[in-house]
Design an enzyme around this catalytic site. Sequence first.
Site, short mmCIF file in Angstrom:
data_model
loop_
_atom_site.label_atom_id
_atom_site.label_comp_id
_atom_site.label_asym_id
_atom_site.label_seq_id
_atom_site.Cartn_x
_atom_site.Cartn_y
_atom_site.Cartn_z
N ASP A 9 0.88 -1.17 0.00
CA ASP A 9 0.00 0.00 0.00
C ASP A 9 0.92 1.23 0.00
OD1 ASP A 9 -2.40 1.65 0.53
OD2 ASP A 9 -1.53 1.84 2.53
N ASP A 11 -0.07 5.33 0.95
CA ASP A 11 -0.24 6.35 1.99
C ASP A 11 -0.34 5.71 3.37
OD1 ASP A 11 -0.25 8.72 0.37
OD2 ASP A 11 -2.20 8.10 -0.38
N GLY A 52 -9.88 10.28 -2.75
CA GLY A 52 -10.00 11.70 -2.42
C GLY A 52 -11.31 12.33 -2.85
N GLU A 54 -14.10 10.78 -3.47
CA GLU A 54 -15.14 10.15 -2.68
C GLU A 54 -15.20 10.75 -1.28
OE1 GLU A 54 -13.74 7.12 -5.73
OE2 GLU A 54 -12.84 8.64 -4.44
N SER A 121 -4.37 8.24 -6.23
CA SER A 121 -4.30 8.54 -7.66
C SER A 121 -2.88 8.36 -8.18
CB SER A 121 -4.76 9.98 -7.92
OG SER A 121 -3.87 10.89 -7.32
N ASN A 124 -0.52 11.33 -7.51
CA ASN A 124 0.01 11.35 -6.14
C ASN A 124 1.12 10.32 -5.98
OD1 ASN A 124 -1.71 13.35 -5.21
ND2 ASN A 124 -3.23 11.92 -4.46
N ASP A 179 -1.48 -0.38 6.35
CA ASP A 179 -1.49 0.40 7.58
C ASP A 179 -2.89 0.64 8.12
OD1 ASP A 179 -2.08 3.78 7.19
OD2 ASP A 179 -2.11 2.43 5.48
#
Length: 256
Positions: A9, A11, A52, A54, A121, A124, A179
């Site tokens: 993953d 972020d 984001g 959403e 995204s 990002n 996380d």
Amino acid sequence: MPLKALLFDVDGTLAETEELHRICFEEAFANAGHDWEWPRDIYRDLLKITGGKERILHYLDRMSLDIGADAATRVAALHAEKNRLYALRTKFGVALRPGVRRLITEARGRGVAVAIATTTSRSNLDALLAAAFGRAGAAWFSAIVTGEDVSRKKPDPSAYLQVLGLLGLAPSECVAFEDSLNGLVAAKTAGLPVVLTPSIYTEHENFTGADCVVSDLGEPGRPLRHIAGWRPKADLIDVPALQALLVARTGERARQ
């Protein structure tokens, strides 16, 4: 079963980026003339919604805010501005979480594939990878699936299933790194063993079902803190430790 791939993953897992996202959301709102504020307690709750755009739509509905008939277009513009600000800020550098670079480097050196399954995204992700791994950061990863690549975001397993398909591997040959609870559910639904490292915005969540929960991946001289589940013999998570996790998981399944 030999370990063949690590699936990450982004972020909160590769780096503690959610606070930067929050700041950029607020700045994007202000730039558009909105007085909306997302303090940390509100943002922590909003993170239950993946994606984001959403998240903004959920906030508008929750606060009964009407921004006009073209709300979807305006939300997309707000999200694009947030992403622009995020890309600008990441140019100053992004610190990966402890052990991430070490483990990815080791895996690549041992012929273990490294991939990304995220609902953030692509813009990002590109900004983060460039800041953390250099301009060719994406080349470090054998497969990448982002939020634009799936119709359903985490906790749906689509991102992980698509990565597994791209790699041509079975879940039992891989380990996922997450996380959050949403990420954990997505990975486990895809059949993957999960090493979970809670982030500053998810440490309050219930991670029952994760194979291993640790503070981070650890570094030489900076040991990880074991929280729950399978416990590595060393003070850090490395490829041999992950292979041992797969062996332990296979043995547990055989006993069931």
